[in-house]
Design an enzyme around this catalytic site. Structure first.
Site, short mmCIF file in Angstrom:
data_model
loop_
_atom_site.label_atom_id
_atom_site.label_comp_id
_atom_site.label_asym_id
_atom_site.label_seq_id
_atom_site.Cartn_x
_atom_site.Cartn_y
_atom_site.Cartn_z
N ASP A 14 0.82 -1.15 0.02
CA ASP A 14 -0.13 0.05 -0.08
C ASP A 14 0.93 1.31 0.02
OD1 ASP A 14 -1.62 2.26 0.80
OD2 ASP A 14 -3.18 0.81 1.51
N GLN A 15 0.68 2.33 -0.95
CA GLN A 15 1.24 3.25 -1.04
C GLN A 15 3.06 3.27 -1.55
OE1 GLN A 15 -0.69 6.45 1.29
NE2 GLN A 15 1.07 7.47 1.89
N CYS A 54 -6.46 4.85 -2.30
CA CYS A 54 -6.50 3.47 -2.04
C CYS A 54 -7.88 2.79 -2.60
CB CYS A 54 -6.67 3.31 -0.39
SG CYS A 54 -5.02 3.71 0.32
N HIS A 104 -10.09 -2.62 1.50
CA HIS A 104 -10.99 -1.59 1.52
C HIS A 104 -12.24 -1.54 0.76
CE1 HIS A 104 -10.56 3.21 2.47
NE2 HIS A 104 -11.82 2.64 2.81
N ASP A 295 -1.06 -0.30 -4.60
CA ASP A 295 -2.42 0.30 -5.10
C ASP A 295 -2.05 1.62 -5.58
OD1 ASP A 295 -1.83 1.63 -2.33
OD2 ASP A 295 -3.82 1.20 -1.90
N HIS A 296 -0.99 2.41 -5.18
CA HIS A 296 -0.62 3.55 -5.65
C HIS A 296 0.74 4.08 -5.24
CE1 HIS A 296 -1.72 4.98 -1.48
NE2 HIS A 296 -2.96 4.46 -1.98
#
Length: 512
Positions: A14-15, A54, A104, A295-296
């Site tokens: 994540d991130q 997200c 999420h 995710d990003h």
């Protein structure tokens, strides 16, 4: 035709920006397991999320559709049950679909095609984080602020560590369970398993072990930190949203945040390594395609920006590695691709050939030509941002060497990423680029009805905020996923003979 029914293991962070990974050229971060996957895998050097936030990013990755096509506007947008995901497609092909960790999902459906879900989510499943474009200046308490940066440093424990340790444990345990079940002839289906961590997402806090893997004097600092007045309008809004200029971090706090972030990346690498070791220990590794992504991205202070929520490269670029050395030769892909492309890719890998027809339209295209290093592969990524920090839809087109960013609220942005990888020179207003800008704007007008999309987003925000206010009165029924554990079927119980039970649980089985 491709070989079919290979297991698929998706390792998701994540991130996690590719710009902070050794496999993408970073000189400092220590990621031996990711490095090994990249060395023998297909590395996509220009992969993008469909939205730099997200939930919209994850919903697009799962569905192969742009956020606007499925109402995935922000981190409190419902992911509709009727939306088809790659879990549905693979399950239809006979796959066992398993999810462990963060996804999420907002709304009552917390499976979305997955047959099994091993953990709850770290984020809430309700509508409480709905933005309000009609009152942009009012900052809800759930918005990011700069505390993640200001308080960055070593720690003993966080809720994110609790969560990710559970994700790693349950993923490993499920791999062992699958191996034991196969050896007992119980379930021979191929699996698609997603293990989704929440690190290296802020807050930037990591145990001393990982903090000590890096030294202050080695930490690279942001190359540019733009003064507020020099920023584009969306960056100004983001800096307002997370209060960068109201509570500016010191240089040491910036360095601490980046050091802890690098430590968190090494922590992620260790978790992935533990999962990969379980895959090897069970003998499943030779028959499993491993895919790594995030995710990003993460801005990490570049341009004075943090976190994501922007179509600058740090926010929207993602790592993407496909490791299947017996099927795809190791190479790097320079063409731009998208998370939207994963669903048709996974479906083709599962079937061994492309589908003749789809039950729903897709916005992505298969990456198999890229994996095979064929000559007919595409070079395009498309994105949308419709959440906090915006006041109108923001869309992005990436094709060839150029990236174009458009919003009716802001001046256009055009960057030549081959000549200007740090995106310092906006070419949109330069003489000589009028035809190119006009062509991009014409394409955007054909792809999107921006005015209608704006109205849809605002209407959805208003409806979901009212929904949350109403349903938090009186008795509150939660949508959060509750993993089911039947203790009567675990470890040693009297419904199975002791010798039989221990023989079933041992892997590999003892051969007499």
């Amino acid at each position: 035709m491709l070989s079919t029914k290979q297991n698929i293991l998706i390792l998701m962070a994540d991130q996690m920006t590719p710009f902070a990974l050794a496999a993408y050229g970073h000189r400092l971060t220590k990621t031996p397991h990711l490095d090994a996957l990249a060395k023998r895998g297909v590395v996509f050097d220009s992969a993008y999320c469909a939205s730099p936030l997200c939930a919209p990013s994850r919903f697009s990755l799962l569905s192969g559709k742009l956020p606007s096509a499925i109402g995935a506007y922000d981190n409190a947008a419902e992911f509709a049950s009727q939306t088809l995901t790659f879990a549905h497609y693979l399950r239809a092909e006979g796959y066992r679909t398993v999810l462990s960790g963060k996804m999420h999902f907002c709304g009552a459906d917390q499976l979305h095609g997955f047959e099994e879900r091993l953990t709850t989510d770290i984020y809430p499943a309700d509508f409480g984080w709905t933005p309000d474009w009609a009152h942009f200046d009012a900052r809800p308490t759930w918005y990011h602020n700069m505390s993640s940066v200001i308080d960055a440093g070593p720690c003993v424990r966080t809720n994110q560590l609790d969560f990710d340790d559970e994700v790693t444990f349950t993923t490993r345990q499920k791999l062992f369970d699958i191996a034991r079940e196969r050896s007992a002839g119980k379930d021979a289906r191929p699996f698609c398993m997603v293990a989704s961590l929440t690190h290296p997402h802020d807050p930037y806090a990591i145990p001393q072990k990982y903090w000590d893997m890096y030294r202050d004097e080695d930490i690279d600092m942001p190359r540019h930190c733009d003064p507020l007045q020099a920023c584009d309008p969306h960056s100004k809004r983001l800096r307002h949203v997370y209060e960068t200029d109201r509570t500016p971090p010191t240089d040491q706090q910036v360095r601490n945040a980046r050091r802890a972030y690098y430590g968190a990346i090494s922590y992620v690498d260790d978790q992935f390594g533990a999962i990969l070791q379980a895959l090897k220990d069970t003998g499943l590794d030779d028959d499993t395609i491993v895919i790594v992504t995030s995710d990003h991205g993460e801005m990490l202070g570049e341009r004075g920006l943090w976190y994501k929520m922007t179509f600058f490269e740090g926010g929207c670029r993602v790592p993407l590695i496909v490791h299947a050395p017996k099927r795809f030769d190791a190479h790097r892909v320079s063409a731009s691709v998208s998370h939207l492309d994963l669903l048709p890719t996974l479906a083709e890998l599962a079937r061994g050939e492309p589908r003749d027809a789809w039950p729903d339209s897709l916005d992505g295209r298969s990456l198999v030509p890229h994996l095979l290093n064929a000559g007919n592969a595409h070079d395009e990524a498309i994105g949308e941002y419709l959440a906090e920090g915006a006041i109108a839809p923001i869309v992005m087109l990436r094709r060839g060497r150029f990236k174009f960013i458009h919003s009716p609220a802001d001046p256009d942005q055009l960057y030549d990423l081959a000549a200007d990888p740090l995106e310092r020179n906006n070419l949109a207003a330069d003489s000589g680029n009028e035809l190119q800008v006009a062509a991009f704007r014409e394409e955007i007008a054909k792809r999107w009805d921006i005015a209608a999309l704006h109205d849809e987003v605002v209407t959805s925000q208003r409806r979901r905020r009212f929904h949350f206010e109403a349903t938090t009165q009186g008795v509150i029924e939660s949508w959060d996923w509750q993993p089911e554990v039947d203790a009567s079927q675990r470890y040693m119980r009297n419904h199975i003979d002791l010798d039989t039970l221990e023989a079933m649980a041992r892997f590999p089985a003892v051969v007499r």
